[in-house]
Design a protein around this motif. Structure first.
Motif, mmCIF file in Angstrom:
data_model
loop_
_atom_site.group_PDB
_atom_site.id
_atom_site.type_symbol
_atom_site.label_atom_id
_atom_site.label_comp_id
_atom_site.label_asym_id
_atom_site.label_seq_id
_atom_site.Cartn_x
_atom_site.Cartn_y
_atom_site.Cartn_z
ATOM 1 N N GLU A 18 0.830 -1.198 0.000
ATOM 2 C CA GLU A 18 0.000 0.000 0.000
ATOM 3 C C GLU A 18 0.871 1.257 0.000
ATOM 4 O OE1 GLU A 18 -3.525 0.062 2.615
ATOM 5 O OE2 GLU A 18 -2.929 -1.969 3.228
ATOM 6 N N ASN A 71 -3.787 2.198 -5.309
ATOM 7 C CA ASN A 71 -3.809 1.979 -3.868
ATOM 8 C C ASN A 71 -5.111 1.331 -3.425
ATOM 9 O OD1 ASN A 71 -2.218 2.331 -1.442
ATOM 10 N ND2 ASN A 71 -3.802 3.758 -0.764
ATOM 11 N N ARG A 127 -5.241 -2.194 -1.399
ATOM 12 C CA ARG A 127 -6.022 -2.459 -0.186
ATOM 13 C C ARG A 127 -6.901 -3.696 -0.360
ATOM 14 N NH1 ARG A 127 -6.633 1.165 3.710
ATOM 15 N NH2 ARG A 127 -8.807 0.565 4.054
ATOM 16 N N HIS A 139 -5.234 -6.907 0.314
ATOM 17 C CA HIS A 139 -5.074 -7.190 1.751
ATOM 18 C C HIS A 139 -6.405 -7.560 2.407
ATOM 19 C CE1 HIS A 139 -0.866 -5.776 2.449
ATOM 20 N NE2 HIS A 139 -1.105 -5.074 1.366
ATOM 21 N N LYS A 196 -8.969 -5.540 2.503
ATOM 22 C CA LYS A 196 -9.569 -4.325 3.053
ATOM 23 C C LYS A 196 -10.565 -3.742 2.064
ATOM 24 C CE LYS A 196 -5.282 -3.153 5.515
ATOM 25 N NZ LYS A 196 -4.226 -2.121 5.647
#
Length: 291
Positions: free
Chosen positions: A246, A280, A284, A287, A289
């Motif tokens: 990130e 970005n 995320r 991950h 997210k």
């Protein structure tokens, strides 16, 4: 499948990696790192406020930022030659890359005192570029004893075999990879090579481009003709099956101001937002997210 790919595939299987999971692999931009760096280092005379040559750093960041904005990828991978990457080819052809050197520009605003000083400056800037890249939502790949072109070819054909790929490089060898989902962008020509443009310019399809290159030779690598280079097995693909890094904005900004790049990239906030916001989001997602 070529034997040199077996060990990588086995390693990925052991780790349970599935590289086609998630939308962040839909559109992949693969950047030939050293090719990009040498190109901009040779032509960018940029100095910081202390009078230090930073053309390689600034030119590299601007080049990848431009490409990311142009192609709007869901993932960007910068590939560098691994340590000792050219060794096996030099064993087969001792003159391999023997003639490669930084081109001299008569209009260059900064002249190094000696070739050794220039070489050390190149190494310093290249190391610093990697440190910047580690703070951006991109993947960096360098495999010992493997050249970047082998790694890029493997990524394009085997790892991301369902993705739309754009390769950023001036190396014409990549044109042999062009097909219905792989394109090559030449930053010097500002031209995208797909199957149609390749046929228009060279009069041959991509499947025959390797034969054309063998007959033509490769002056940039000091290869005159038919002998070519041998093949070997790759070892591992560390970092590709892992979540994407990130953006670490505050650390990037700290390095940026320490290196005094603000004159050459005066609107850092806008540059980061324009070129790396979407990447970005996908980082995320890798991950787990929310974007």
């Amino acid at each position: 499948m070529n034997n040199r790919y077996f060990s990588i595939l086995e390693e990925i299987k052991k780790k349970g990696g599935k590289l086609d999971d998630g939308h962040f692999n839909d559109k992949v931009l693969i950047i030939d790192g050293l090719n990009t760096f040498i190109r901009v280092f040779s032509v960018m005379p940029t100095l910081n406020d202390d009078g230090a040559h930073i053309g390689g750093i600034v030119g590299f960041l601007k080049s990848i930022g431009y490409a990311i904005h142009l192609f709007n990828p869901t993932r960007a991978i910068i590939v560098f030659d691994g340590k000792g990457g050219s060794t096996r080819r030099r064993k087969l052809f001792p003159e391999y890359k023997a003639g490669r050197r930084v081109k001299k520009k008569l209009v260059r605003a900064y002249d190094f005192n000696t070739p050794e000083e220039e070489r050390q400056n190149m190494l310093m800037q290249l190391k610093r570029i990697v440190e910047y890249l580690e703070l951006l939502p991109v993947s960096i790949l360098s495999i010992d004893n493997i050249e970047a072109d082998d790694t890029i070819g493997y990524l394009s054909k085997q790892v991301f075999d369902k993705s739309k790929i754009t390769i950023l490089s001036t190396d014409k060898d990549f044109l042999q990879l062009v097909n219905h989902r792989i394109k090559v962008y030449s930053p010097t020509k500002k031209k995208i090579y797909d199957r149609e443009t390749l046929m228009e310019e060279y009069g041959i399809p991509s499947k025959n481009f390797l034969t054309y290159r063998i007959l033509e030779g490769d002056k940039s690598d000091n290869i005159p003709g038919v002998k070519g280079a041998g093949l070997t097995r790759m070892k591992i693909l560390s970092g590709i099956e892992n979540p994407i890094t990130e953006l670490v904005k505050y650390k990037f900004e700290t390095m940026f101001y320490k290196d005094k790049l603000f004159t050459s990239l005066p609107n850092l906030q806008g540059w980061l937002a324009q070129n790396f916001t979407q990447l970005n989001r996908y980082a995320r997602m890798s991950h787990g997210k929310k974007a």
